[in-house]
Write an enzyme that holds these catalytic residues in place. Structure first.
Site, mmCIF file in Angstrom:
data_model
loop_
_atom_site.group_PDB
_atom_site.id
_atom_site.type_symbol
_atom_site.label_atom_id
_atom_site.label_comp_id
_atom_site.label_asym_id
_atom_site.label_seq_id
_atom_site.Cartn_x
_atom_site.Cartn_y
_atom_site.Cartn_z
ATOM 1 N N TYR A 179 -1.904 -0.612 10.904
ATOM 2 C CA TYR A 179 -1.904 -1.370 9.615
ATOM 3 C C TYR A 179 -0.707 -1.007 8.728
ATOM 4 C CZ TYR A 179 -3.315 -1.981 4.668
ATOM 5 O OH TYR A 179 -3.213 -2.144 3.241
ATOM 6 N N THR A 187 0.907 -1.160 0.015
ATOM 7 C CA THR A 187 0.119 0.005 -0.109
ATOM 8 C C THR A 187 0.843 1.239 -0.042
ATOM 9 O OG1 THR A 187 -1.347 1.194 1.336
ATOM 10 C CG2 THR A 187 -0.061 -0.449 2.320
ATOM 11 N N ASP A 188 0.264 2.415 -0.595
ATOM 12 C CA ASP A 188 1.094 3.671 -0.457
ATOM 13 C C ASP A 188 0.888 4.280 1.127
ATOM 14 O OD1 ASP A 188 -1.687 4.089 -0.280
ATOM 15 O OD2 ASP A 188 -1.579 5.907 -1.766
ATOM 16 N N GLU A 189 0.221 3.629 1.985
ATOM 17 C CA GLU A 189 0.057 4.065 3.220
ATOM 18 C C GLU A 189 1.510 3.884 4.244
ATOM 19 O OE1 GLU A 189 -3.527 3.217 5.195
ATOM 20 O OE2 GLU A 189 -4.734 3.066 3.527
ATOM 21 N N LYS A 241 2.277 -3.355 7.089
ATOM 22 C CA LYS A 241 2.508 -3.407 5.850
ATOM 23 C C LYS A 241 4.171 -2.864 5.635
ATOM 24 C CE LYS A 241 0.270 -4.576 2.900
ATOM 25 N NZ LYS A 241 0.045 -6.051 2.555
HETATM 26 P P1 NAD Z 1 -9.376 -7.785 2.266
HETATM 27 O O1 NAD Z 1 -9.484 -7.481 3.604
HETATM 28 O O2 NAD Z 1 -10.657 -7.609 1.376
HETATM 29 O O3 NAD Z 1 -8.854 -9.401 2.023
HETATM 30 C C1 NAD Z 1 -7.764 -9.949 2.607
HETATM 31 C C2 NAD Z 1 -7.715 -11.459 2.439
HETATM 32 O O4 NAD Z 1 -6.720 -12.056 3.349
HETATM 33 C C3 NAD Z 1 -9.345 -12.215 2.829
HETATM 34 O O5 NAD Z 1 -9.742 -13.054 1.854
HETATM 35 C C4 NAD Z 1 -8.692 -12.873 4.309
HETATM 36 O O6 NAD Z 1 -9.520 -14.020 4.607
HETATM 37 C C5 NAD Z 1 -7.333 -13.225 3.944
HETATM 38 N N1 NAD Z 1 -6.504 -13.485 4.976
HETATM 39 C C6 NAD Z 1 -6.376 -12.583 6.095
HETATM 40 N N2 NAD Z 1 -5.483 -12.985 6.994
HETATM 41 C C7 NAD Z 1 -5.008 -14.374 6.405
HETATM 42 C C8 NAD Z 1 -4.194 -15.273 6.975
HETATM 43 N N3 NAD Z 1 -3.565 -14.967 8.068
HETATM 44 N N4 NAD Z 1 -3.881 -16.182 6.020
HETATM 45 C C9 NAD Z 1 -4.420 -16.430 4.714
HETATM 46 N N5 NAD Z 1 -5.344 -15.709 4.389
HETATM 47 C C10 NAD Z 1 -5.556 -14.567 4.971
HETATM 48 O O7 NAD Z 1 -7.941 -7.113 1.602
HETATM 49 P P2 NAD Z 1 -7.942 -6.402 0.332
HETATM 50 O O8 NAD Z 1 -8.487 -4.931 0.270
HETATM 51 O O9 NAD Z 1 -8.187 -7.425 -0.890
HETATM 52 O O10 NAD Z 1 -6.167 -6.178 0.186
HETATM 53 C C11 NAD Z 1 -5.528 -7.231 -0.630
HETATM 54 C C12 NAD Z 1 -3.929 -6.602 -0.434
HETATM 55 O O11 NAD Z 1 -3.801 -5.405 -0.917
HETATM 56 C C13 NAD Z 1 -3.600 -6.457 1.126
HETATM 57 O O12 NAD Z 1 -2.287 -6.829 1.295
HETATM 58 C C14 NAD Z 1 -3.633 -4.958 1.330
HETATM 59 O O13 NAD Z 1 -2.672 -4.273 2.288
HETATM 60 C C15 NAD Z 1 -3.333 -4.352 -0.116
HETATM 61 N N6 NAD Z 1 -3.691 -2.945 -0.626
HETATM 62 C C16 NAD Z 1 -5.170 -2.916 -0.328
HETATM 63 C C17 NAD Z 1 -5.646 -1.808 -0.724
HETATM 64 C C18 NAD Z 1 -6.890 -1.262 -0.698
HETATM 65 O O14 NAD Z 1 -7.424 -0.193 -1.172
HETATM 66 N N7 NAD Z 1 -8.055 -2.283 -0.232
HETATM 67 C C19 NAD Z 1 -4.876 -0.587 -1.367
HETATM 68 C C20 NAD Z 1 -3.405 -1.012 -1.493
HETATM 69 C C21 NAD Z 1 -3.073 -2.461 -1.259
HETATM 70 P P1 TYD Z 2 -10.950 3.730 4.219
HETATM 71 O O1 TYD Z 2 -11.687 3.260 3.348
HETATM 72 O O2 TYD Z 2 -11.037 3.257 5.490
HETATM 73 O O3 TYD Z 2 -9.189 3.554 3.456
HETATM 74 P P2 TYD Z 2 -7.871 4.113 4.143
HETATM 75 O O4 TYD Z 2 -8.032 4.591 5.620
HETATM 76 O O5 TYD Z 2 -6.983 3.022 3.942
HETATM 77 O O6 TYD Z 2 -7.624 5.326 3.342
HETATM 78 O O7 TYD Z 2 -11.143 5.193 4.302
HETATM 79 C C1 TYD Z 2 -11.049 6.002 3.250
HETATM 80 C C2 TYD Z 2 -10.990 7.624 3.839
HETATM 81 O O8 TYD Z 2 -12.437 7.818 4.152
HETATM 82 C C3 TYD Z 2 -9.988 7.751 5.140
HETATM 83 O O9 TYD Z 2 -9.659 9.196 4.827
HETATM 84 C C4 TYD Z 2 -11.127 7.519 6.120
HETATM 85 C C5 TYD Z 2 -12.532 8.219 5.695
HETATM 86 N N1 TYD Z 2 -13.589 7.442 6.127
HETATM 87 C C6 TYD Z 2 -14.780 8.290 6.661
HETATM 88 O O10 TYD Z 2 -14.607 9.483 6.465
HETATM 89 N N2 TYD Z 2 -15.759 7.494 6.829
HETATM 90 C C7 TYD Z 2 -15.917 6.321 6.993
HETATM 91 O O11 TYD Z 2 -16.909 5.669 7.610
HETATM 92 C C8 TYD Z 2 -14.808 5.386 6.626
HETATM 93 C C9 TYD Z 2 -14.854 3.850 6.611
HETATM 94 C C10 TYD Z 2 -13.760 5.956 6.013
#
Ligand code: NAD
Ligand code: TYD
Length: 351
Positions: free
Chosen positions: A156, A131-133, A160
């Site tokens: 989080y 993630t960019d975070e 990461k």
């Molecule tokens: P998600 O929470 O939707 O899915 C996570 C998956 O991992 C689930 O299917 C869960 O069952 C599985 N999991 C969790 N713990 C586990 C374990 N110990 N062993 C095996 N499986 C396990 O997450 P997502 O949003 O699909 O994100 C996927 C990846 O992408 C993550 O690594 C996250 O950091 C990264 N990412 C997400 C975003 C975003 O906006 N969602 C952006 C950038 C990077």
């Molecule tokens: P989120 O989807 O949790 O992603 P991240 O925190 O990883 O960026 O949140 C996106 C943005 O929206 C973040 O600035 C927090 C804000 N947010 C709200 O204002 N209300 C909400 O109920 C949630 C879940 C997030």
């Protein structure tokens, strides 16, 4: 690459990636999906895949922290590439309970890397999805690049960041063939409705309050999940080993504007509950502790080296996403049927 181990393939991005890989990418090998099925992992996200791609898709239920299982999975399925998505992924949950984030994101990634090291002779790639975070928070100006120093702010992002460092170290020390992608906020189908966009779509559709943290001035750079999947595959195929690629949508949005746009699109797509425009549902709630102000990615490296660019605009992507959530109410009610609360953060926002 013939047989790719995808971890976390039942989650939001992992399930989109597996569908993309099998149906659209041109890859003609096999996928093994290792997923623990936490609250965020739903086999239903891959409904129909096993039947449609008979012989090319296998599911293994298990934890990436289980070293024996991971080793056995690599060996038995003759895995020659790994794409690692599995993680605890929600910032609000990491504030309420950081332990699971250290366990899965740090210990789990370490366990996978150790198994990969043992299996190195057969392995052509370990791709780590991040993630960019990890870069912390930007002020009003500037962008994250692959050179930005790490300054993670939430449990989080710290977990990461730790996993990114381990992946990098395994390349540097053991010559493990790795690539890393650091992506901005994703949205699209199958996203668990605790994250901003699906939460707001569903609450707005149901006439429920729309809780905007703080003043709603925080900025996120949104990327449609299909564009992220294409980026991950481009890096896996053509990315230089040992390199990191920053991935973003060139789509910075102030949170309040995002929520207002969702309200306006829903007013158009699901007209009238007779009580006026949905913007009336917006309310400002206590801010998230340590809330990062702004994320924005400079993605020139992946554009120049790999020819990738986002294809979806925010409005076109958001329209498709809203349509998907309106058409998939049964999926929504099933994924919400566990101990899950749509708004987990109420635990600290109401205190
Ligand atoms: P998600 O929470 O939707 O899915 C996570 C998956 O991992 C689930 O299917 C869960 O069952 C599985 N999991 C969790 N713990 C586990 C374990 N110990 N062993 C095996 N499986 C396990 O997450 P997502 O949003 O699909 O994100 C996927 C990846 O992408 C993550 O690594 C996250 O950091 C990264 N990412 C997400 C975003 C975003 O906006 N969602 C952006 C950038 C990077
Ligand atoms: P989120 O989807 O949790 O992603 P991240 O925190 O990883 O960026 O949140 C996106 C943005 O929206 C973040 O600035 C927090 C804000 N947010 C709200 O204002 N209300 C909400 O109920 C949630 C879940 C997030």
């Amino acid at each position: 690459m013939h047989t790719i181990l995808v971890t976390g393939g039942c989650g939001f991005i992992g399930s989109n990636f597996i569908r993309y890989l099998l149906a659209e990418s041109g890859f003609d090998g096999c996928v093994v999906n290792l997923d623990k099925l936490t609250y965020a992992g739903n086999p239903e996200n891959l409904a129909g895949v096993e039947e449609r791609f008979a012989g090319r898709y296998r599911f293994v239920k298990g934890d990436i922290c289980d070293a024996a299982l991971v080793r056995e999975t690599l060996r038995r399925h003759r895995i020659d590439a790994i794409c690692h998505f599995a993680a605890e992924s929600h910032v609000d949950r990491s504030i309420v309970g950081p332990g699971a984030f250290i366990e899965t994101n740090v210990q789990g990634t370490f366990t996978l890397l150790e198994a990969a090291r043992e299996h190195a002779a057969a392995l052509s790639l370990f791709h780590h999805v991040s993630t960019d975070e990890v870069y912390g928070s930007l002020g009003p100006e500037g962008y994250f690049t692959e050179e930005t120093p790490y300054r993670p702010n939430s449990p989080y992002s710290a977990s990461k960041a730790a996993s990114d460092h381990l992946v990098r170290a395994y390349h540097h020390t053991y010559d493990l063939p790795v690539t890393v992608s650091n992506c901005s906020n994703n949205y699209g189908p199958y996203q668990f409705p605790e994250k901003l966009i699906p939460l707001m779509i569903l609450n707005a559709a149901e006439g429920k309050p729309l809780p905007v943290y703080g003043q709603g001035r925080n900025v996120r750079d949104w990327l449609h999940v299909a564009d992220h999947c294409r980026a991950v595959w481009a890096v896996m195929q053509r990315g230089r080993r040992g390199e990191t690629y920053a991935v973003g949508g060139r789509c910075e949005m102030v949170n309040l504007d995002t929520v207002q746009l969702i309200c306006d699109l829903l007013d158009e797509m699901l007209p009238g509950d007779g009580r006026g425009p949905r913007r009336r549902l917006i309310g400002f709630v206590k801010d998230r502790p340590g809330h990062d102000l702004r994320y924005a990615i400079d993605c020139r490296k992946i554009e120049a080296e790999l020819g990738w660019r986002p294809l979806e605009t925010f409005e076109s992507g958001l329209r498709k996403t809203i349509r998907w959530y309106l058409d998939n109410r049964e999926w929504v009610s099933r994924v919400q049927s566990g101990e899950y609360q749509r708004w987990i953060a109420q635990q600290y926002h109401q205190s």
